[in-house]
Design a protein around this motif. Structure first.
Motif, PDB file in Angstrom:
ATOM      1  N   PHE A 428       7.884  29.512  43.362  1.00  8.00           N
ATOM      2  CA  PHE A 428       8.310  28.742  42.147  1.00  8.00           C
ATOM      3  C   PHE A 428       6.314  28.711  41.320  1.00  8.00           C
ATOM      4  N   LEU A 429       6.031  28.386  42.685  1.00 16.41           N
ATOM      5  CA  LEU A 429       4.646  27.931  42.526  1.00 16.41           C
ATOM      6  C   LEU A 429       4.130  28.460  42.574  1.00 16.41           C
ATOM      7  N   GLN A 430       3.867  29.969  43.319  1.00 19.61           N
ATOM      8  CA  GLN A 430       3.657  30.991  43.236  1.00 19.61           C
ATOM      9  C   GLN A 430       3.011  32.137  42.090  1.00 19.61           C
ATOM     10  N   ILE A 431       4.855  31.211  41.250  1.00 19.67           N
ATOM     11  CA  ILE A 431       4.468  33.137  40.406  1.00 19.67           C
ATOM     12  C   ILE A 431       3.447  31.995  39.299  1.00 19.67           C
ATOM     13  N   PRO A 432       3.017  31.276  38.711  1.00 24.79           N
ATOM     14  CA  PRO A 432       1.691  31.231  38.356  1.00 24.79           C
ATOM     15  C   PRO A 432       0.146  31.811  38.430  1.00 24.79           C
TER      16      PRO A 432
END
Length: 589
Positions: A428-432
Motif C-alpha cells: 500500500f505504501l508503494q502505490i503512492p
C-alpha cells in the motif's frame, strides 16, 4: 551661474477601477495580422530568435539547449512562431485607452515601433523602442533579458498634449489553434496555467472552449481580479510562456477564446492610470518564455525550501519573488510526494552525474525510509510461515465448518501476536510512491533525453530494444514505440522486470488454492507487458525496488530461522501437475 532647476514631472494617479475601453484588448482580427516588419535579434546563452517591431511581438524564439529528438541532425526546439506559420504562438504588450482615444492612437498588435537604442537583445544589453501617436503621446518600451528565460518589459508614456488621458497597460500570450503535439494524457496538464492571489489555475484547451460568452470581451472569456500576486500563460509538457505582472500590485487576469479566428489567449491587465497634461508614467512587467527547468523556475520564485534555509541559503533581494512559480510544473494531486521525490532525485543527479544511477540511488533511499515498516511486515510474514503446521491442524479439526475455522485462526493470531494484514502495508505504501515517481519521470524536463548506459539514451521514453529483432542482432528495425507490435515485442528492461518479480515471488511456496496459485503465476508476466511501454526510468526503478525487496525479505526470513527454499519453489513451479482423478459413475468399474 548655476543652471535653473529642472521642473518637477507630474506623477500619474492610479484609479481604483479601470475605465471603459473603446474596444476589447487585442481583438482577434487585429492580433491575427501578419507582422511584416523589421526584426530585432535576440541572442542569449539559452535563447535565439528575433522580435518583430510590428507590435513588438515576441514571436520567434528557439531554445538553444534542447533538440527535438536524439537524432544527430535534429532541429533546435522552437517555442514561439509568428503569424503566417502553422499554429502561430507569440506574446506582445500594449496600451488601451478610454473613449477619448481611438484604438489606433495607442500601441497595440499592429503598431510600428522604432528602435532607438541597441541593436541585438542580450543579457546586459537592453534595447529601447519608441512610438508617437501624433496627438501628444510618446510611448517608450525598454526590453531586457537575463541569462535564462526572463524578459523584463518597461513601458513608459509621456503626455505632451493639452488634455488628460486615461490608459491601461496589458500583456497578451496568444496561440492560433491547439498545439499539434498535445500529449492528451491524464497525468499531464497542457493548456492555460496561472495563479491569482495564491490560487493555482489549470485549464485544459477543451475547457477553454466551454468558457461563457462575454459580450464586453467579444469572445468566450473568464475574467479574474487579482489583488496581490499572480502570473498567467500557456504551458506545454516541457516549455511554457507566461506573463508576470508586477508582483504585490493588483491586475486583471483574462482567459479567452475567439472562435472567429480560433485563437486561445491569456491577458494580464494592469490598473488604469490617468495622465494629466505634461505627466508621465512607467510600468514594468516580465515575460517568461523558455524551458520548465526546476532549478531555474525555483530561482525565479526565490523561495528556498525549509531544508535549504536551515543550511543557510540566502534569498537574493534584487530578484523579484514570483510566488508559487514552481507550481507551473505539474506536480499533480500527490504533490506532497512528487515535490520531495524530485528534489531528492535532482540532488542525487547533481552528485552522481548519471540520471539512471540517480534513480537507483533514489530507490535505495526510499527503501531505507520505509525499512522499519517493511521489517515489521517481513517479520510478520516469517512468523506466519512458522504457523503453517498449526494452521493445517486447524483445517483438519474444523473440516467444512468455515466459521469455526475462522474463529480459531483469529484466536491463534491473537495468541501469537501476529497481524495477518501487516504483510500488505509495504504494498500500500508503494502505490503512492510508484505513482509519484511515474509522475516525476513523465512530467519533469530533467528526465527528457537523459541517458543511462548503452542503448538506454532517454530514460523518459520506453526501452527502445525489442524482441522483434533480438535486441538488435537481426538486421531489421524494431517496431515504432506506441504501436501494438512494440507492446508485444518488449525490450530488455521489461523482461528483467518480469524476472525480478518472478524471483521475488519464488521466496514463498505457491498458494495451495489453485485459482490463487494461477493468479500469482501469471502476475509477473502480465506486469512485464503492462509496464513495457512505460518510461525506462520507471522500469529501472521497479527492477531495483524488486531486487532490494528480494534481498531484504530473504535476510529477514533467515534471521527468524526460516530459510526460503528458493530453488525448491522454482522447481515446483515447473513440475507437471498430476491429472485430477475422476471417480467412475455408479454401476461402472
Amino acid at each position: 551661474p548655476p543652471p535653473d532647476p529642472m521642473p518637477e514631472v507630474p506623477v500619474a494617479t492610479e484609479q481604483t477601477a479601470p475605465p471603459a475601453v473603446s474596444q476589447p484588448v487585442a481583438g482577434a482580427e487585429t492580433i491575427a495580422a501578419v507582422p511584416q516588419a523589421p526584426r530585432l535579434n535576440v541572442d542569449t546563452p539559452r535563447l535565439q530568435g528575433s522580435i518583430s517591431l510590428k507590435g513588438a511581438r515576441f514571436d520567434d524564439l528557439k531554445l538553444k539547449g534542447y533538440k527535438v529528438d536524439l537524432e544527430p541532425n535534429s532541429e533546435t526546439v522552437r517555442l514561439l512562431s509568428p503569424v503566417g506559420e502553422p499554429h502561430a504562438y507569440y506574446a506582445l504588450h500594449g496600451w488601451t485607452a478610454d473613449a477619448s482615444l481611438a484604438l489606433e492612437d495607442t500601441p497595440g498588435p499592429a503598431t510600428e515601433w522604432t528602435l532607438v537604442e541597441g541593436d541585438t537583445l542580450s543579457p546586459g544589453k537592453p534595447v529601447k523602442l519608441q512610438w508617437q501617436n501624433g496627438k501628444g503621446l510618446t510611448f517608450t518600451r525598454s526590453i531586457a533579458i537575463d541569462d535564462d528565460y526572463m524578459f523584463t518589459i518597461t513601458d513608459g508614456v509621456q503626455n505632451a498634449g493639452t488634455a488628460p488621458v486615461t490608459l491601461q497597460s496589458y500583456g497578451v500570450v496568444a496561440r492560433h489553434g491547439q498545439p499539434t503535439d498535445l500529449q492528451n494524457f491524464y497525468v499531464l496538464h497542457e493548456g492555460v496555467v496561472g495563479r491569482t492571489d495564491g490560487a493555482l489555475a489549470e485549464v485544459d484547451y477543451d475547457d477553454v472552449l466551454e468558457l461563457p460568452q462575454v459580450p464586453a470581451e467579444g469572445a468566450q472569456a473568464e475574467v479574474t481580479e487579482a489583488t496581490t500576486d499572480g502570473w498567467l500563460g500557456f504551458t506545454d509538457k516541457y516549455w511554457m510562456t507566461v506573463l508576470v505582472p508586477q508582483q504585490g500590485k493588483p491586475f486583471t487576469a483574462v482567459v479567452k477564446y475567439d472562435a472567429r479566428a480560433d485563437i486561445y489567449q491569456t491577458e494580464t491587465r494592469l490598473p488604469a492610470v490617468t495622465l494629466a497634461p505634461g505627466a508621465s508614467t512607467e510600468v514594468s512587467s516580465q515575460l517568461f518564455a523558455g524551458a520548465k527547468e526546476w532549478e531555474t523556475i525555483r530561482n525565479y520564485q526565490n523561495d528556498p525550501s525549509l531544508l535549504e534555509r536551515l543550511f543557510g541559503q540566502k534569498v537574493d533581494p534584487a530578484r523579484p519573488q514570483i510566488l508559487g512559480f514552481i507550481d507551473s510544473i505539474d506536480w499533480g494531486w500527490f504533490f506532497f510526494f512528487t515535490k520531495p521525490i524530485f528534489w531528492l532525485l535532482h540532488h542525487l543527479h547533481s552528485l552522481i552525474g548519471n540520471m539512471g544511477l540517480a534513480i537507483i540511488a533514489l530507490t535505495f533511499v526510499l527503501k531505507l525510509l520505509v525499512l522499519p515498516l517493511a521489517y515489521k511486515s517481513y517479520v510478520s510474514m516469517a512468523r506466519m510461515k512458522e504457523l503453517q503446521p498449526e494452521m493445517e491442524a486447524l483445517k483438519e479439526r474444523a473440516g467444512d465448518d468455515k466459521a469455526k475455522l475462522q474463529k480459531e485462526m483469529m484466536q491463534l493470531y491473537k495468541d501469537r501476536k501476529i497481524n495477518p494484514a501487516a504483510g500488505c502495508l509495504p504494498i500500500f505504501l508503494q502505490i503512492p510512491i510508484f505513482f509519484s515517481l511515474y509522475k516525476v519521470i513523465f512530467v519533469t524536463l530533467e528526465l527528457r533525453h537523459a541517458p543511462f548506459f548503452g542503448w538506454l539514451t532517454d530514460l523518459s521514453a520506453p526501452d527502445p530494444s525489442s524482441l522483434f529483432n533480438l535486441f538488435g542482432l537481426l538486421p531489421w528495425a524494431a517496431p515504432d514505440q506506441g504501436t501494438l507490435m512494440a507492446t508485444i515485442f518488449i525490450g530488455i528492461l521489461p523482461i528483467l522486470l518480469g524476472i525480478s518479480m518472478w524471483l521475488q515471488q519464488k521466496l514463498n511456496p505457491a498458494p495451495t488454492d489453485p485459482a490463487q496459485a494461477m493468479v500469482f503465476a501469471w502476475m509477473p508476466w502480465v506486469f512485464m507487458f503492462m509496464l513495457g511501454s512505460f518510461a525506462s526510468g520507471l522500469v529501472l526503478y521497479w527492477i531495483t525496488n524488486n531486487m532490494i525487496t528480494f534481498i531484504q525479505q530473504y535476510a529477514i526470513m533467515l534471521s527468524h530461522g526460516h530459510k526460503p527454499d528458493l530453488f525448491g519453489n522454482i522447481k515446483a513451479g515447473f513440475k507437471k501437475k498430476p491429472a485430477a482423478v475422476v471417480p467412475p459413475a455408479k454401476g461402472k468399474k
